[in-house]
Write a protein that holds these residues in place. Structure first.
Motif, PDB file in Angstrom:
ATOM      1  N   HIS B   6     -52.646 -21.908  41.284  1.00 13.50           N
ATOM      2  CA  HIS B   6     -53.156 -23.293  41.631  1.00 13.50           C
ATOM      3  C   HIS B   6     -52.500 -24.516  41.186  1.00 13.50           C
ATOM      4  O   HIS B   6     -52.918 -25.606  40.935  1.00 13.50           O
ATOM      5  CB  HIS B   6     -54.764 -23.573  41.077  1.00 13.50           C
ATOM      6  N   GLY B   7     -51.140 -24.252  40.513  1.00 11.93           N
ATOM      7  CA  GLY B   7     -50.217 -25.429  40.355  1.00 11.93           C
ATOM      8  C   GLY B   7     -50.860 -26.366  39.293  1.00 11.93           C
ATOM      9  O   GLY B   7     -50.634 -27.639  39.583  1.00 11.93           O
ATOM     10  N   ILE B   8     -51.016 -25.848  38.253  1.00 11.40           N
ATOM     11  CA  ILE B   8     -51.692 -26.883  37.053  1.00 11.40           C
ATOM     12  C   ILE B   8     -50.369 -27.552  36.429  1.00 11.40           C
ATOM     13  O   ILE B   8     -50.525 -28.635  35.661  1.00 11.40           O
ATOM     14  CB  ILE B   8     -52.370 -26.175  36.034  1.00 11.40           C
ATOM     15  N   HIS B   9     -49.232 -26.862  36.483  1.00 14.76           N
ATOM     16  CA  HIS B   9     -47.915 -27.304  35.973  1.00 14.76           C
ATOM     17  C   HIS B   9     -47.429 -28.269  36.646  1.00 14.76           C
ATOM     18  O   HIS B   9     -47.181 -28.221  37.970  1.00 14.76           O
ATOM     19  CB  HIS B   9     -47.016 -26.334  35.500  1.00 14.76           C
ATOM     20  N   THR B  10     -46.312 -29.232  36.217  1.00 15.25           N
ATOM     21  CA  THR B  10     -45.400 -30.306  36.861  1.00 15.25           C
ATOM     22  C   THR B  10     -44.063 -30.256  36.439  1.00 15.25           C
ATOM     23  O   THR B  10     -43.946 -29.776  35.092  1.00 15.25           O
ATOM     24  CB  THR B  10     -46.001 -31.415  36.614  1.00 15.25           C
ATOM     25  N   ALA B  11     -43.036 -30.755  36.901  1.00 15.25           N
ATOM     26  CA  ALA B  11     -41.855 -30.718  36.442  1.00 15.25           C
ATOM     27  C   ALA B  11     -41.817 -31.731  35.196  1.00 15.25           C
ATOM     28  O   ALA B  11     -41.112 -31.623  34.193  1.00 15.25           O
ATOM     29  CB  ALA B  11     -40.853 -31.341  37.625  1.00 15.25           C
ATOM     30  N   ARG B  12     -42.612 -32.702  35.288  1.00 12.94           N
ATOM     31  CA  ARG B  12     -42.873 -33.533  34.179  1.00 12.94           C
ATOM     32  C   ARG B  12     -43.164 -33.131  32.953  1.00 12.94           C
ATOM     33  O   ARG B  12     -43.058 -33.478  31.842  1.00 12.94           O
ATOM     34  CB  ARG B  12     -43.553 -34.476  34.708  1.00 12.94           C
ATOM     35  N   GLY B  13     -44.102 -32.056  33.252  1.00 19.11           N
ATOM     36  CA  GLY B  13     -44.472 -31.150  31.961  1.00 19.11           C
ATOM     37  C   GLY B  13     -43.296 -30.439  31.125  1.00 19.11           C
ATOM     38  O   GLY B  13     -43.544 -29.876  30.224  1.00 19.11           O
ATOM     39  N   LEU B  16     -42.403 -29.900  27.465  1.00 13.86           N
ATOM     40  CA  LEU B  16     -43.415 -30.317  26.372  1.00 13.86           C
ATOM     41  C   LEU B  16     -43.798 -29.148  25.722  1.00 13.86           C
ATOM     42  O   LEU B  16     -43.710 -28.017  26.057  1.00 13.86           O
ATOM     43  CB  LEU B  16     -44.474 -31.004  27.158  1.00 13.86           C
ATOM     44  N   LYS B  17     -44.342 -29.331  24.517  1.00 13.56           N
ATOM     45  CA  LYS B  17     -44.651 -28.184  23.589  1.00 13.56           C
ATOM     46  C   LYS B  17     -46.239 -28.253  23.319  1.00 13.56           C
ATOM     47  O   LYS B  17     -46.622 -29.510  22.925  1.00 13.56           O
ATOM     48  CB  LYS B  17     -43.797 -28.197  22.199  1.00 13.56           C
ATOM     49  N   MET B  18     -46.743 -27.427  23.368  1.00  7.76           N
ATOM     50  CA  MET B  18     -48.124 -27.233  22.535  1.00  7.76           C
ATOM     51  C   MET B  18     -47.940 -27.488  21.121  1.00  7.76           C
ATOM     52  O   MET B  18     -47.065 -27.353  20.565  1.00  7.76           O
ATOM     53  CB  MET B  18     -48.753 -25.926  22.969  1.00  7.76           C
ATOM     54  N   SER B  19     -49.400 -27.754  20.575  1.00  8.11           N
ATOM     55  CA  SER B  19     -49.409 -27.396  19.187  1.00  8.11           C
ATOM     56  C   SER B  19     -48.649 -28.855  18.548  1.00  8.11           C
ATOM     57  O   SER B  19     -48.226 -28.918  17.233  1.00  8.11           O
ATOM     58  CB  SER B  19     -48.933 -26.371  18.338  1.00  8.11           C
ATOM     59  N   LEU B  22     -49.854 -34.915  17.782  1.00  3.52           N
ATOM     60  CA  LEU B  22     -49.628 -36.479  18.474  1.00  3.52           C
ATOM     61  C   LEU B  22     -50.077 -37.702  17.932  1.00  3.52           C
ATOM     62  O   LEU B  22     -50.291 -38.767  18.323  1.00  3.52           O
ATOM     63  CB  LEU B  22     -50.587 -36.371  19.979  1.00  3.52           C
ATOM     64  N   ASN B  23     -50.600 -37.501  16.464  1.00  2.00           N
ATOM     65  CA  ASN B  23     -51.175 -38.678  15.821  1.00  2.00           C
ATOM     66  C   ASN B  23     -50.119 -39.930  15.957  1.00  2.00           C
ATOM     67  O   ASN B  23     -50.726 -41.135  15.880  1.00  2.00           O
ATOM     68  CB  ASN B  23     -51.341 -38.425  14.306  1.00  2.00           C
ATOM     69  N   LEU B  25     -48.702 -41.239  18.404  1.00  2.00           N
ATOM     70  CA  LEU B  25     -48.851 -41.850  19.615  1.00  2.00           C
ATOM     71  C   LEU B  25     -50.247 -42.476  19.593  1.00  2.00           C
ATOM     72  O   LEU B  25     -50.378 -43.234  20.747  1.00  2.00           O
ATOM     73  CB  LEU B  25     -48.769 -40.760  20.732  1.00  2.00           C
TER      74      LEU B  25
END
Lengths: 392, 137
Positions: B6-13, B16-19, B22-23, B25
């Motif tokens: 179902h294509g949840i990913h994108t090239a823009r992603g 990027l790293k999990m964990s 993000l504070n 930002l």
């Protein structure tokens, strides 16, 4: 103390569907504050702007120009020098920025959890189709609309949904609850309008252009359970959130697709019965709006209907002061196309796209949850709507 | 990518790293020109801080009100007991961290000016007005 109708509803009335971000006591209290502050700025202090205009800005301007002001831009330049209006604007701008900050402070620490939750909800569905190669159009990429850092499209972690959670969490507070517990009043208003005026209209395929988190789309999908309902948007984070949100709300006839409304070539000619947008056109551009309308005309089947919920154009009979104050967001809340859109005759654009003038209409699509008191310039729960039927 | 339906990913992603924390930002600037409403930048900052302080004061009052109502309902606490409270070591750390969060919220506009200054290109040295020491002397 009895509950006054002048008190905006507290944020705990927001419906916490499965994708809604977790919040604590103080998050709720922050949104309560911003709702009260917005209401105060609009309804208690708002008239100060008009008073300042009538009592000192306009007389000084008439003296300076030796004539009446001729445009909202002349009024804006003069009002921006007025100490009351400047201070009011500074306060109002800050409420926009604070609303973003309080959402981000709540959502970003749980961004990973929300991303995984969406992934889990969507794993057994086909409610989401992303296009990894889609370009973000310049009118979205070049400015963060309504002071939303990173806008709809910025991804911070893999499978990010934080932009959607951020967007969803603020609507209830910034509209004083006028959009309902699911912020879905626009969709409910469209359904009410259709079932009242065209009870026999039964669309089999429906398209929402610029659907963001699908808050307008879901009630429409639920009102037409046999229809196939598709929402398109250019931004992946809001689409992921939208799809997971819709599934968690039980809407099983929806698909969210990453696509630009200017190019709907993935859809065949005459393949939709209802194509609409809601508070979307003012975040596009001149050329994009014509392309979008051309595509709307192409994908609509004969007898199909298009609706565009927007702010009213500024016509010659709208007082210049009202035009000026309605323009505030364009200049002070990162909505640059808002002001230009209102000088455009949307009817001409619809006509150029192939809809005959006789098949066009302008109407008010209103919902039951209207704000009490004066309208908060653009954030009330009634929508000026441009519509057209596709000829056979 | 293929194993994920179902294509949840994108090239823009990509990349990027999990964990990731993000504070930093939270106080990110919104892209676009910020109008200056008041006479000086300093006044803009004061306005922003005042607004945020009002917000946080309102939030705190709501919390205190919640606490007092719950405690009163349960018959647990009387007001004099609040005045004699001393936090333990854990509570002390949590409370100090809460101050840090409050300050980041109140001081947002200053932080954003720092971000903006960082983004600004360095001035061309040849264009700088240099004070001649000998002239000053």
């Amino acid at each position: 103390m009895t509950k006054s109708s002048a008190t905006p509803p507290a944020w705990h009335h927001v419906e916490a569907h499965d994708m809604f971000p977790e919040r604590d006591h103080d998050d709720t209290a922050r949104f309560n504050f911003i709702a009260s502050m917005n209401k105060y700025l609009a309804q208690t202090l708002g008239e100060g702007n008009q008073l300042a205009y009538e009592k000192r800005v306009l007389p000084a301007l008439q003296k300076e120009l030796h004539r009446e002001p001729q445009s909202r831009h002349e009024i804006r330049a003069a009002m921006n020098r007025d100490p009351f209006h400047s201070f009011w604007s500074a306060a109002k701008r800050n409420t926009m920025e604070q609303r973003q900050q309080m959402s981000r402070a709540m959502v970003l620490p749980q961004a990973e959890k929300l991303a995984k939750k969406a992934e889990g909800i969507l794993a057994s569905t086909s409610a989401l189709e992303l296009d990894p190669d889609l370009d973000i159009p310049a009118y979205i990429a070049s400015v963060d609309h309504h002071c939303m850092p990173g806008s709809y499209h910025t991804e911070l972690i893999p499978n990010d949904v934080s932009a959607g959670a951020n967007y969803d969490s603020g609507i209830f507070a910034t509209t004083g609850g006028a959009m309902g517990a699911l912020s879905d009043m626009a969709g409910r208003a469209v359904v009410d309008w259709l079932t009242t005026n065209y009870p026999d209209f039964a669309p089999k395929r429906i398209l929402d252009i610029g659907c963001t988190i699908g808050h307008t789309l879901v009630p429409i999908a639920q009102a037409f359970p046999d229809a196939e309902v598709i929402g398109v948007d250019v931004a992946a984070p809001v689409l992921r959130y939208a799809a997971a949100r819709a599934v968690s709300l039980g809407a099983d006839n929806v698909t969210f697709i990453q696509a630009n409304g200017e190019d709907l070539s993935r859809f065949e000619d005459a393949s939709f019965d209802l194509v609409y947008s809601s508070m979307f056109l003012h975040e596009t551009s001149n050329s994009a709006m014509q392309k979008i309308m051309n595509e709307v005309s192409r994908v609509l089947a004969p007898g199909g209907l298009t609706l565009h919920l927007e702010q009213p154009s500024y016509t010659d009979d709208m007082p210049l002061y009202e035009q000026f104050i309605r323009d505030w967001d364009a200049h002070n809340n990162n909505e640059p196309f808002w002001t230009r859109l209102h000088d455009i005759n949307i009817g001409d654009i619809i006509q150029k796209a192939g809809f005959e003038a006789d098949n066009q209409f302008v109407t008010q699509v209103a919902s039951a949850g209207k704000l009490d008191g004066p309208e908060d310039h653009g954030r009330g729960a009634a929508w000026h709507t441009y519509g057209a039927w596709k000829g056979a | 990518m293929d194993e994920v339906p179902h294509g949840i990913h994108t090239a823009r992603g990509k990349g990027l790293k999990m964990s990731e924390n993000l504070n930093h930002l939270v106080n990110k600037n919104a892209k676009g020109r910020r109008p200056q409403f008041l006479g000086t930048k300093a006044e803009e900052h004061l306005m922003s801080m005042t607004m945020a302080l009002m917000q946080e004061l309102a939030v705190t009052r709501e919390r205190v009100d919640t606490l007092e109502r719950v405690l009163e309902q349960k018959g647990i606490l009387t007001k004099p007991e609040i005045n004699s409270f001393t936090p333990d070591a854990n509570a002390e750390i949590e409370r100090q961290a809460a101050h840090g969060k409050l300050i980041a919220s109140v001081m947002r506009s200053m932080e954003q000016e720092v971000h903006a200054l960082k983004e600004q290109a360095a001035p061309d040295a040849s264009q700088l007005h240099v004070v001649d020491d000998e002239q000053v002397a």
